[in-house]
Write a protein that holds these residues in place. Sequence first.
Motif, PDB file in Angstrom:
ATOM      1  N   VAL A 162       9.265 -80.426 -87.948  1.00  0.00           N
ATOM      2  CA  VAL A 162      10.057 -81.081 -86.909  1.00  0.00           C
ATOM      3  C   VAL A 162      11.191 -81.831 -87.594  1.00  0.00           C
ATOM      4  CG1 VAL A 162      10.063 -82.724 -84.998  1.00  0.00           C
ATOM      5  CG2 VAL A 162       8.030 -81.311 -85.422  1.00  0.00           C
ATOM      6  N   LEU A 163      12.418 -81.541 -87.161  1.00  0.00           N
ATOM      7  CA  LEU A 163      13.615 -82.156 -87.711  1.00  0.00           C
ATOM      8  C   LEU A 163      14.339 -82.930 -86.619  1.00  0.00           C
ATOM      9  CD1 LEU A 163      14.956 -78.993 -89.585  1.00  0.00           C
ATOM     10  CD2 LEU A 163      13.630 -80.863 -90.578  1.00  0.00           C
ATOM     11  N   SER A 164      15.301 -83.749 -87.019  1.00  0.00           N
ATOM     12  CA  SER A 164      16.118 -84.472 -86.053  1.00  0.00           C
ATOM     13  C   SER A 164      17.575 -84.345 -86.449  1.00  0.00           C
ATOM     14  CB  SER A 164      15.723 -85.944 -86.007  1.00  0.00           C
ATOM     15  OG  SER A 164      16.553 -86.633 -85.089  1.00  0.00           O
ATOM     16  N   ASP A 165      18.420 -83.920 -85.507  1.00  0.00           N
ATOM     17  CA  ASP A 165      19.839 -83.826 -85.813  1.00  0.00           C
ATOM     18  C   ASP A 165      20.627 -85.003 -85.239  1.00  0.00           C
ATOM     19  OD1 ASP A 165      19.644 -83.046 -83.167  1.00  0.00           O
ATOM     20  OD2 ASP A 165      20.984 -81.326 -83.369  1.00  0.00           O
ATOM     21  N   ALA A 166      19.930 -85.881 -84.516  1.00  0.00           N
ATOM     22  CA  ALA A 166      20.536 -87.091 -83.956  1.00  0.00           C
ATOM     23  C   ALA A 166      19.408 -87.928 -83.365  1.00  0.00           C
ATOM     24  CB  ALA A 166      21.544 -86.724 -82.862  1.00  0.00           C
ATOM     25  N   PRO A 167      19.625 -89.215 -83.177  1.00  0.00           N
ATOM     26  CA  PRO A 167      18.586 -90.028 -82.545  1.00  0.00           C
ATOM     27  C   PRO A 167      18.207 -89.444 -81.173  1.00  0.00           C
ATOM     28  CG  PRO A 167      20.291 -91.423 -83.473  1.00  0.00           C
ATOM     29  CD  PRO A 167      20.794 -90.012 -83.564  1.00  0.00           C
ATOM     30  N   GLY A 168      16.916 -89.273 -80.940  1.00  0.00           N
ATOM     31  CA  GLY A 168      16.446 -88.746 -79.663  1.00  0.00           C
ATOM     32  C   GLY A 168      16.470 -87.239 -79.544  1.00  0.00           C
ATOM     33  N   SER A 169      16.839 -86.553 -80.615  1.00  0.00           N
ATOM     34  CA  SER A 169      16.921 -85.095 -80.595  1.00  0.00           C
ATOM     35  C   SER A 169      16.021 -84.515 -81.674  1.00  0.00           C
ATOM     36  CB  SER A 169      18.374 -84.647 -80.848  1.00  0.00           C
ATOM     37  OG  SER A 169      18.457 -83.250 -80.954  1.00  0.00           O
ATOM     38  N   LEU A 170      15.027 -83.748 -81.255  1.00  0.00           N
ATOM     39  CA  LEU A 170      14.101 -83.130 -82.200  1.00  0.00           C
ATOM     40  C   LEU A 170      14.215 -81.614 -82.138  1.00  0.00           C
ATOM     41  CD1 LEU A 170      10.898 -85.279 -81.532  1.00  0.00           C
ATOM     42  CD2 LEU A 170      12.610 -85.579 -83.348  1.00  0.00           C
ATOM     43  N   ILE A 171      14.123 -80.986 -83.295  1.00  0.00           N
ATOM     44  CA  ILE A 171      14.133 -79.531 -83.408  1.00  0.00           C
ATOM     45  C   ILE A 171      12.838 -79.137 -84.102  1.00  0.00           C
ATOM     46  CG2 ILE A 171      15.306 -77.500 -84.319  1.00  0.00           C
ATOM     47  CD1 ILE A 171      17.841 -79.356 -84.543  1.00  0.00           C
ATOM     48  N   THR A 172      11.980 -78.429 -83.388  1.00  0.00           N
ATOM     49  CA  THR A 172      10.731 -77.949 -83.964  1.00  0.00           C
ATOM     50  C   THR A 172      10.928 -76.500 -84.373  1.00  0.00           C
ATOM     51  OG1 THR A 172       9.472 -79.420 -82.510  1.00  0.00           O
ATOM     52  CG2 THR A 172       8.258 -77.620 -83.570  1.00  0.00           C
ATOM     53  N   LEU A 173      10.788 -76.234 -85.660  1.00  0.00           N
ATOM     54  CA  LEU A 173      10.996 -74.889 -86.195  1.00  0.00           C
ATOM     55  C   LEU A 173       9.759 -74.044 -85.930  1.00  0.00           C
ATOM     56  CD1 LEU A 173      12.613 -75.857 -89.630  1.00  0.00           C
ATOM     57  CD2 LEU A 173      13.709 -75.569 -87.385  1.00  0.00           C
ATOM     58  N   LEU A 174       9.934 -72.922 -85.242  1.00  0.00           N
ATOM     59  CA  LEU A 174       8.808 -72.075 -84.878  1.00  0.00           C
ATOM     60  C   LEU A 174       8.754 -70.790 -85.695  1.00  0.00           C
ATOM     61  CD1 LEU A 174       8.937 -72.675 -81.032  1.00  0.00           C
ATOM     62  CD2 LEU A 174       7.400 -73.724 -82.712  1.00  0.00           C
ATOM     63  N   ALA A 175       9.764 -69.943 -85.588  1.00  0.00           N
ATOM     64  CA  ALA A 175       9.760 -68.678 -86.330  1.00  0.00           C
ATOM     65  C   ALA A 175      11.190 -68.308 -86.680  1.00  0.00           C
ATOM     66  CB  ALA A 175       9.117 -67.568 -85.498  1.00  0.00           C
ATOM     67  N   ASP A 176      11.435 -68.012 -87.940  1.00  0.00           N
ATOM     68  CA  ASP A 176      12.773 -67.616 -88.368  1.00  0.00           C
ATOM     69  C   ASP A 176      12.781 -66.122 -88.662  1.00  0.00           C
ATOM     70  OD1 ASP A 176      15.440 -68.132 -88.788  1.00  0.00           O
ATOM     71  OD2 ASP A 176      15.157 -69.352 -90.582  1.00  0.00           O
ATOM     72  N   SER A 177      13.946 -65.584 -88.896  1.00  0.00           N
ATOM     73  CA  SER A 177      14.089 -64.134 -89.058  1.00  0.00           C
ATOM     74  C   SER A 177      13.277 -63.579 -90.230  1.00  0.00           C
ATOM     75  CB  SER A 177      15.561 -63.763 -89.206  1.00  0.00           C
ATOM     76  OG  SER A 177      16.118 -64.380 -90.340  1.00  0.00           O
ATOM     77  N   ASP A 178      13.026 -64.393 -91.256  1.00  0.00           N
ATOM     78  CA  ASP A 178      12.264 -63.889 -92.396  1.00  0.00           C
ATOM     79  C   ASP A 178      10.790 -63.656 -92.065  1.00  0.00           C
ATOM     80  OD1 ASP A 178      11.725 -66.637 -92.215  1.00  0.00           O
ATOM     81  OD2 ASP A 178      11.600 -66.909 -94.379  1.00  0.00           O
ATOM     82  N   THR A 179      10.284 -64.320 -91.016  1.00  0.00           N
ATOM     83  CA  THR A 179       8.885 -64.117 -90.624  1.00  0.00           C
ATOM     84  C   THR A 179       8.746 -63.154 -89.445  1.00  0.00           C
ATOM     85  OG1 THR A 179       8.900 -66.042 -89.164  1.00  0.00           O
ATOM     86  CG2 THR A 179       8.155 -66.385 -91.445  1.00  0.00           C
ATOM     87  N   THR A 180       9.881 -62.719 -88.881  1.00  0.00           N
ATOM     88  CA  THR A 180       9.845 -61.821 -87.721  1.00  0.00           C
ATOM     89  C   THR A 180      10.484 -60.471 -88.013  1.00  0.00           C
ATOM     90  OG1 THR A 180      11.950 -62.587 -86.793  1.00  0.00           O
ATOM     91  CG2 THR A 180       9.958 -63.814 -86.157  1.00  0.00           C
ATOM     92  N   GLY A 181      10.724 -60.194 -89.279  1.00  0.00           N
ATOM     93  CA  GLY A 181      11.385 -58.940 -89.622  1.00  0.00           C
ATOM     94  C   GLY A 181      12.791 -58.855 -89.058  1.00  0.00           C
ATOM     95  N   GLY A 182      13.422 -60.008 -88.841  1.00  0.00           N
ATOM     96  CA  GLY A 182      14.778 -60.041 -88.296  1.00  0.00           C
ATOM     97  C   GLY A 182      14.836 -59.894 -86.789  1.00  0.00           C
ATOM     98  N   ALA A 183      13.694 -59.785 -86.135  1.00  0.00           N
ATOM     99  CA  ALA A 183      13.669 -59.557 -84.691  1.00  0.00           C
ATOM    100  C   ALA A 183      14.161 -60.758 -83.886  1.00  0.00           C
ATOM    101  CB  ALA A 183      12.259 -59.166 -84.239  1.00  0.00           C
ATOM    102  N   PHE A 184      13.750 -61.960 -84.296  1.00  0.00           N
ATOM    103  CA  PHE A 184      14.161 -63.144 -83.549  1.00  0.00           C
ATOM    104  C   PHE A 184      14.017 -64.390 -84.412  1.00  0.00           C
ATOM    105  CE2 PHE A 184       9.615 -62.856 -82.718  1.00  0.00           C
ATOM    106  CZ  PHE A 184       9.176 -64.172 -82.778  1.00  0.00           C
ATOM    107  N   THR A 185      14.615 -65.470 -83.919  1.00  0.00           N
ATOM    108  CA  THR A 185      14.471 -66.816 -84.467  1.00  0.00           C
ATOM    109  C   THR A 185      14.145 -67.709 -83.282  1.00  0.00           C
ATOM    110  OG1 THR A 185      16.040 -66.462 -86.260  1.00  0.00           O
ATOM    111  CG2 THR A 185      15.696 -68.738 -85.578  1.00  0.00           C
ATOM    112  N   SER A 186      13.237 -68.657 -83.457  1.00  0.00           N
ATOM    113  CA  SER A 186      12.854 -69.504 -82.332  1.00  0.00           C
ATOM    114  C   SER A 186      12.620 -70.944 -82.775  1.00  0.00           C
ATOM    115  CB  SER A 186      11.579 -68.959 -81.681  1.00  0.00           C
ATOM    116  OG  SER A 186      11.235 -69.742 -80.561  1.00  0.00           O
TER     117      SER A 186
END
Length: 167
Positions: free
Chosen positions: A21-45
């Motif tokens: 879980v990252l934050s790009d600003a106060p009150g804003s959270l980004i939870t990393l779920l799946a990137d292209s390297d774990t999905t064979g390039g199919a999706f990022t989420s």
Amino acid sequence: MSESQSPATAPVLVRAAEATVLSDAPGSLITLLADSDTTGGAFTSNRATLAEGTAGAPAHFHTRATEFFFVLDGALEVLTGETVVTLEKNDFLAVPPGMPHAFAPAAGRSADALVVFTPGMGRFDYYRLLDRVARGEASVEEIKESAERYDNHYVDSPVWRAHRAAA
């Protein structure tokens, strides 16, 4: 993953307790779920959790990927081209490549959304960069310089600026 499965055909499981879980600003959270390297390039989420009053993402576009938004809770305002739409809980929106878009929680509301890019874009390092900028460990200039690498091209949107100023 079994020997007969490639990343594109293997299930992707991310336990909540193990997600970054990252934050790009106060009150804003980004939870990393799946990137292209774990999905064979199919999706990022990722999951975007935005508190009331959070600025959200400024106007930008992607040249290669469609970006999907599914609102889990709250209300999310999204610029699509020259139109601003409000997504409520369980609403879905797909923004095609090349279309300028921006998003933020609706006035007086918070927003929690699942965000998916297809094809996958290798975005997790971009979110990590935003987190470093928010902590003062990187500069906004580094974001500008990363536009091609992360296919995130910022644009000016008078429609979005006016809409957010009125909110």
